[in-house]
Design a protein around this motif. Structure first.
Motif, PDB file in Angstrom:
ATOM      1  N   TYR A 146       0.661  -1.255   0.075  1.00 30.28           N
ATOM      2  CA  TYR A 146       0.106  -0.287  -0.089  1.00 30.28           C
ATOM      3  C   TYR A 146       0.819   1.145  -0.030  1.00 30.28           C
ATOM      4  CZ  TYR A 146      -3.084   3.486   2.101  1.00 30.28           C
ATOM      5  OH  TYR A 146      -3.920   4.727   2.416  1.00 30.28           O
ATOM      6  N   GLU A 166      -2.592   7.107 -16.918  1.00 30.41           N
ATOM      7  CA  GLU A 166      -2.096   6.448 -15.886  1.00 30.41           C
ATOM      8  C   GLU A 166      -1.675   5.229 -16.396  1.00 30.41           C
ATOM      9  OE1 GLU A 166      -6.075   6.251 -14.008  1.00 30.41           O
ATOM     10  OE2 GLU A 166      -5.820   8.113 -12.885  1.00 30.41           O
ATOM     11  N   LEU A 179      -0.454   1.690 -15.463  1.00 34.49           N
ATOM     12  CA  LEU A 179      -0.679   0.747 -14.404  1.00 34.49           C
ATOM     13  C   LEU A 179      -0.147  -0.818 -14.644  1.00 34.49           C
ATOM     14  CD1 LEU A 179      -3.941   1.716 -12.755  1.00 34.49           C
ATOM     15  CD2 LEU A 179      -1.840   2.793 -12.319  1.00 34.49           C
ATOM     16  N   ARG A 192      -3.903  -3.330  -8.215  1.00 27.75           N
ATOM     17  CA  ARG A 192      -5.407  -3.722  -8.033  1.00 27.75           C
ATOM     18  C   ARG A 192      -6.441  -2.407  -8.122  1.00 27.75           C
ATOM     19  NH1 ARG A 192      -7.612  -6.146  -2.656  1.00 27.75           N
ATOM     20  NH2 ARG A 192      -7.204  -4.146  -1.636  1.00 27.75           N
ATOM     21  N   SER A 193      -5.513  -1.083  -7.388  1.00 23.81           N
ATOM     22  CA  SER A 193      -6.611  -0.104  -7.350  1.00 23.81           C
ATOM     23  C   SER A 193      -5.481   0.998  -7.638  1.00 23.81           C
ATOM     24  CB  SER A 193      -7.555  -0.025  -6.580  1.00 23.81           C
ATOM     25  OG  SER A 193      -6.892   0.203  -5.347  1.00 23.81           O
ATOM     26  N   LEU A 194      -5.853   2.193  -8.240  1.00 21.17           N
ATOM     27  CA  LEU A 194      -5.327   3.607  -8.043  1.00 21.17           C
ATOM     28  C   LEU A 194      -6.391   4.656  -7.831  1.00 21.17           C
ATOM     29  CD1 LEU A 194      -3.142   5.695  -8.294  1.00 21.17           C
ATOM     30  CD2 LEU A 194      -3.581   5.655 -11.041  1.00 21.17           C
ATOM     31  N   ARG A 195      -6.273   5.200  -6.710  1.00 15.75           N
ATOM     32  CA  ARG A 195      -7.384   6.265  -6.465  1.00 15.75           C
ATOM     33  C   ARG A 195      -6.669   7.470  -5.862  1.00 15.75           C
ATOM     34  NH1 ARG A 195      -7.622   2.426  -2.356  1.00 15.75           N
ATOM     35  NH2 ARG A 195      -7.692   3.254  -0.124  1.00 15.75           N
ATOM     36  N   VAL A 232      -2.035   3.897  -4.104  1.00 16.13           N
ATOM     37  CA  VAL A 232      -1.686   2.450  -5.058  1.00 16.13           C
ATOM     38  C   VAL A 232      -1.757   1.314  -4.066  1.00 16.13           C
ATOM     39  CG1 VAL A 232      -0.336   1.327  -6.344  1.00 16.13           C
ATOM     40  CG2 VAL A 232      -0.163   3.933  -6.593  1.00 16.13           C
ATOM     41  N   GLU A 233      -2.595   0.376  -4.392  1.00 14.61           N
ATOM     42  CA  GLU A 233      -2.794  -1.072  -3.686  1.00 14.61           C
ATOM     43  C   GLU A 233      -2.342  -2.163  -4.727  1.00 14.61           C
ATOM     44  OE1 GLU A 233      -5.841  -1.453  -0.363  1.00 14.61           O
ATOM     45  OE2 GLU A 233      -6.714   0.017  -1.993  1.00 14.61           O
ATOM     46  N   ALA A 261       2.862   2.109 -10.766  1.00 13.74           N
ATOM     47  CA  ALA A 261       1.571   2.871 -11.062  1.00 13.74           C
ATOM     48  C   ALA A 261       2.300   4.074 -11.301  1.00 13.74           C
ATOM     49  CB  ALA A 261       0.900   2.835  -9.896  1.00 13.74           C
TER      50      ALA A 261
END
Length: 333
Positions: free
Chosen positions: A76, A95, A97, A102-105, A118-119, A131
């Motif tokens: 994380y 972006e 990746l 798994r995720s970018l927010r 970033v996870e 990322a």
């Protein structure tokens, strides 16, 4: 300045990370095209700052993680990213990746600091995940006001302004030596002239020289410091005299802003270059603006007051075998 702005590598094993600080150096950025803009209200009033030339530049922020010595999980990371300010407009253009992300927010902390989150839930041994976000930043130079006579110190600052009148990390507003210097330097002066007298006193008494972060009091005692120390000292003096002031963090550098109001009670933030070529009430530099302020709270670092919201990472090895090796990316694109 001591803030590490260039790509940085580290290995992490079940711990958090935030970077050390390094010297006042900017990076070369890709210039796309010049433009022009202004604060129209300020232009008409003459008492506020106005915007000069605007420089459009690409800028990348991101993280690359490699699982060394074995698989890793629960990675994380948070990274500060540029955000909109009156003198800066920011747009995400891409972006990038890798599949393991798994995720970018994004989220915005109190004080306007924007972070990307970033996870990476699982990263096999020897694999690399990344990322990377590319921004286009339009950053304007700032011109000083044409009329400074009517500018004064706010007499009834609201709650938001009061946050810039107290102590912050390395800004020791209550220290007797700071209080004494503030009162002596700004005696019998008002508004703009008082702020400028404090600015000149800092530049007269503290020589610019790179070194470790030591705060306003030590810089005054030693007679030298870098852009962080000169910025800290000016802010401390201004706050003692009732002038709201804060740190502006740009790529590889920082400088202070101070706040005054005009005869109608309208307030303005004015920049000044504490270290380097004299520039009071204006800012010719157009480096990417990262944050404004010097007392932040980050939910991932509870109980800590941060001068600057830096990069942060946590993660763990699987079965005690691996370690995430991290490269932070912050550069012109």
């Amino acid at each position: 300045m001591k803030m590490s702005m260039m790509p940085h590598q580290t290995a992490v094993r079940s711990l958090v990370y935030w970077p050390t600080l390094a010297g006042c150096l900017g990076v070369a950025l890709a210039v796309i095209a010049p433009a022009h803009a202004q604060f129209l209200d300020a232009e008409q009033a003459g008492t506020g700052p106005t915007l000069g030339d605007v420089r459009s530049q690409k800028y990348r922020v991101g993280v690359s993680v490699t699982a060394e010595g074995g698989p890793c999980r629960g990675i994380y990371a948070t990274l500060p990213v540029p955000a909109d300010w009156p003198e800066q407009k920011v747009q995400i253009v891409s972006e990038d990746l890798s599949p393991d992300v798994r995720s970018l927010r994004y989220r915005t902390l109190a004080g306007g600091v924007k972070q990307m989150i970033v996870e990476i839930p699982d990263l096999p041994a020897g694999e690399k995940a990344h990322a990377i976000v590319t921004f286009v930043i339009e950053r304007a130079a700032i011109r000083a006001p044409t009329d400074t006579q009517s500018l004064s110190i706010p007499q009834k600052p609201d709650r938001a302004l009061r946050a810039f009148l107290g102590t912050s990390p390395a800004i020791e507003t209550r220290h007797p030596k700071i209080v004494k210097m503030a009162h002596a330097s700004g005696a019998d002066l008002e508004g703009w002239k008082k702020a400028e007298a404090l600015y000149d006193a800092v530049r007269e008494k503290v020589e610019y020289r790179n070194g470790e972060l030591k705060g306003a009091v030590r810089a005054l005692a030693d007679g030298w410091g870098d852009c962080e120390e000169l910025t800290c000292l000016f802010i401390a003096l201004a706050r003692v005299e009732g002038i709201p002031a804060r740190t502006v963090w740009v790529e590889g550098h920082c400088y202070p802003e101070f706040y005054l109001v005009d005869a109608e009670g309208k307030g303005w933030w004015f920049p000044c270059q504490a270290a380097g070529t004299r520039s009071f009430g204006s800012m010719p530099d157009q480096l990417p603006l990262l944050q404004k302020g010097d007392s932040f709270r980050d939910p991932d670092r509870p109980g800590k007051t941060l001068r600057y919201v830096s990069e942060y990472l946590r993660g763990s090895a699987v079965g005690g075998g691996g370690s995430p090796h991290v490269t932070w990316i912050r550069e012109g694109a």
